[in-house]
Design an enzyme around this catalytic site. Structure first.
Site, PDB file in Angstrom:
ATOM      1  N   ILE A 160       0.833  -1.206   0.000  1.00 22.06           N
ATOM      2  CA  ILE A 160       0.000   0.000   0.000  1.00 22.06           C
ATOM      3  C   ILE A 160       0.871   1.262   0.000  1.00 22.06           C
ATOM      4  CG2 ILE A 160      -1.750   1.300   1.293  1.00 22.06           C
ATOM      5  CD1 ILE A 160      -2.759  -1.521   2.327  1.00 22.06           C
ATOM      6  N   ARG A 241      -3.603   1.323  10.990  1.00 17.54           N
ATOM      7  CA  ARG A 241      -4.318   0.959  12.215  1.00 17.54           C
ATOM      8  C   ARG A 241      -4.192   2.113  13.200  1.00 17.54           C
ATOM      9  NH1 ARG A 241      -6.476  -2.248   9.602  1.00 17.54           N
ATOM     10  NH2 ARG A 241      -6.606  -4.515   9.830  1.00 17.54           N
ATOM     11  N   ASP A 265      -8.586   7.276   8.847  1.00 15.65           N
ATOM     12  CA  ASP A 265      -9.557   6.240   8.473  1.00 15.65           C
ATOM     13  C   ASP A 265      -9.668   5.195   9.579  1.00 15.65           C
ATOM     14  OD1 ASP A 265     -11.365   4.997   6.667  1.00 15.65           O
ATOM     15  OD2 ASP A 265      -9.821   3.560   6.100  1.00 15.65           O
ATOM     16  N   GLU A 270     -11.227   2.052  18.094  1.00 13.24           N
ATOM     17  CA  GLU A 270     -12.332   1.890  17.163  1.00 13.24           C
ATOM     18  C   GLU A 270     -13.451   1.041  17.744  1.00 13.24           C
ATOM     19  OE1 GLU A 270     -10.094   1.656  13.337  1.00 13.24           O
ATOM     20  OE2 GLU A 270     -11.943   0.699  12.687  1.00 13.24           O
ATOM     21  N   HIS A 288     -13.186   3.885   8.662  1.00 11.27           N
ATOM     22  CA  HIS A 288     -12.442   2.679   8.242  1.00 11.27           C
ATOM     23  C   HIS A 288     -12.973   2.122   6.917  1.00 11.27           C
ATOM     24  CE1 HIS A 288      -9.748  -0.738   9.995  1.00 11.27           C
ATOM     25  NE2 HIS A 288      -9.623  -0.633   8.680  1.00 11.27           N
ATOM     26  N   GLY A 290     -11.168   2.329   4.002  1.00  9.76           N
ATOM     27  CA  GLY A 290     -10.041   2.276   3.071  1.00  9.76           C
ATOM     28  C   GLY A 290     -10.220   1.269   1.945  1.00  9.76           C
TER      29      GLY A 290
HETATM   30  C1  GLV Z   1      -8.473  -3.189   6.668  1.00 10.81           C
HETATM   31  O1  GLV Z   1      -8.185  -2.431   7.549  1.00 10.81           O
HETATM   32  C2  GLV Z   1      -7.748  -4.375   6.380  1.00 10.81           C
HETATM   33  O2  GLV Z   1      -6.810  -4.714   7.112  1.00 10.81           O
HETATM   34  O3  GLV Z   1      -8.098  -5.039   5.399  1.00 10.81           O
HETATM   35  C1  GLV Z   2      -0.336  -4.235   3.474  1.00 11.22           C
HETATM   36  O1  GLV Z   2      -0.187  -4.985   4.402  1.00 11.22           O
HETATM   37  C2  GLV Z   2       0.745  -3.870   2.619  1.00 11.22           C
HETATM   38  O2  GLV Z   2       1.423  -4.792   2.183  1.00 11.22           O
HETATM   39  O3  GLV Z   2       0.954  -2.675   2.382  1.00 11.22           O
END
Ligand code: GLV
Ligand code: GLV
Length: 323
Positions: A160, A241, A265, A270, A288, A290
């Protein structure tokens, strides 16, 4: 016959895959669109071979013992799996799987959307319009921050974080700093990014995006000290998180205008928010969401189902997070 429990309704695609593979009667889905209480969870997992869990379900040793020794897999409908005690699962020979990859674009897009929302004060402007306060164009109305060509610090360059970096470098000519345990050569090549320590990242970045897993090591990683190092114009975004930020310290920093704003987010406790957060105009709050695109959530349901199908057919699931 296999017995599979799904703790809350998810997009149909994955449920259909499970029904086609194991038969309609093998699957039970929580019929209510809500998180199960602890008691319900402990009762419902009993005798299951597989459990499809959500990040809102605390899957600890008690739940695993309640499930029983036939339980082979906990398939988490999320990329993050800090809701699951991996050690307890490993000790009980329970496989744990997640749904990475398919929500990378959705979550990266969300982080970017939050950057813009904070920088250009879009929710504030929206509220302003709805409250009928707009009296015409004004030179000083809702001045924000430029995104293009600014410096973006990415904390955690997994799928990500690196996706965000690539998009913002290519699309908005941003300079990229990153903090990660490892040198990310491909990422550096693609984005000209520089690996720095956390203090440097916080001091020098105009935008900071948190994209790490939550572990004991990342608890309150962003604390008062680091918030104090950030620029007055800085914008902090968290789509990972909530517990990675000391949320009370962030509220204070936002109140004191130590930074320009934040886009969140995820929250430390939470679904609760830290006291005072909702009163601040310099924070944009999302529930949350995302990964909440139709595309990502459907794909997540397919992957969560495939992980169960593989595990129950004695095949190693592709997205196994236990060893
Ligand atoms: C969302 O927060 C996930 O971990 O998929
Ligand atoms: C999620 O865990 C990522 O790989 O960025």
């Amino acid at each position: 016959m296999a017995s599979i429990y799904v703790t809350r309704r998810i997009p149909e695609k994955g449920l259909l895959m499970l029904k086609e593979t194991f038969g309609d009667d093998a699957i039970e889905v929580n019929p209510d669109d809500r998180v199960l209480s602890r008691e319900e969870l402990l009762e419902k997992v009993q005798g299951r071979d597989a459990i499809l869990s959500l990040l809102t379900d605390k899957m600890d040793s008690e739940v695993m013992d309640a499930a029983g020794s036939q339980c082979k897999v906990i398939s988490n409908y999320a990329v993050g799996y800090n809701n699951i005690n991996l050690k307890a699962a490993t000790e009980r020979n329970i496989m744990v799987t997640n749904t990475p990859g398919v929500l990378t674009n959705a979550t990266a897009d969300m982080a970017i959307a939050l950057m813009f929302a904070v920088a250009r004060r879009i929710p504030e402007g929206d509220r302003f319009m709805r409250e009928k306060k707009y009296e015409g164009w004004a030179p000083m109305l809702l001045l924000g921050q430029q995104v293009t060509r600014k410096k973006l610090g990415i904390i955690g360059t997994g799928r990500i974080g690196s996706n965000i970096g690539r998009k913002m470098h290519k699309g908005f000519n941003m300079d990229i700093l990153y903090f990660d345990r490892n040198v990310k050569e491909e990422f550096e090549k693609d984005t000209n990014a520089t690996k720095v320590d956390l203090e440097t990242l916080c001091k020098e970045s105009d935008y900071i995006s948190i994209n790490l897993n939550y572990t004991p090591e990342t608890h309150h990683l962003i604390n008062e000290n680091l918030l104090n190092l950030m620029k007055e114009e800085a914008i902090l975004v968290n789509t990972a998180r909530g517990q990675i930020i000391d949320e009370d310290a962030l509220v204070q920093a936002l109140k004191d205008k130590k930074i320009f704003g934040a886009g969140l987010d995820v929250y430390e406790k939470e679904p609760k928010m830290a006291d005072g957060l909702e009163k601040l105009d310099n924070v944009v709050l999302a529930p949350h969401t995302g990964s909440a695109t139709c595309e990502a959530r459907t794909k997540m349901s397919e992957i969560a189902a495939q992980n169960i199908i593989d595990a129950l057919n004695d095949k190693k699931p592709q997205f196994l997070v236990t060893q």
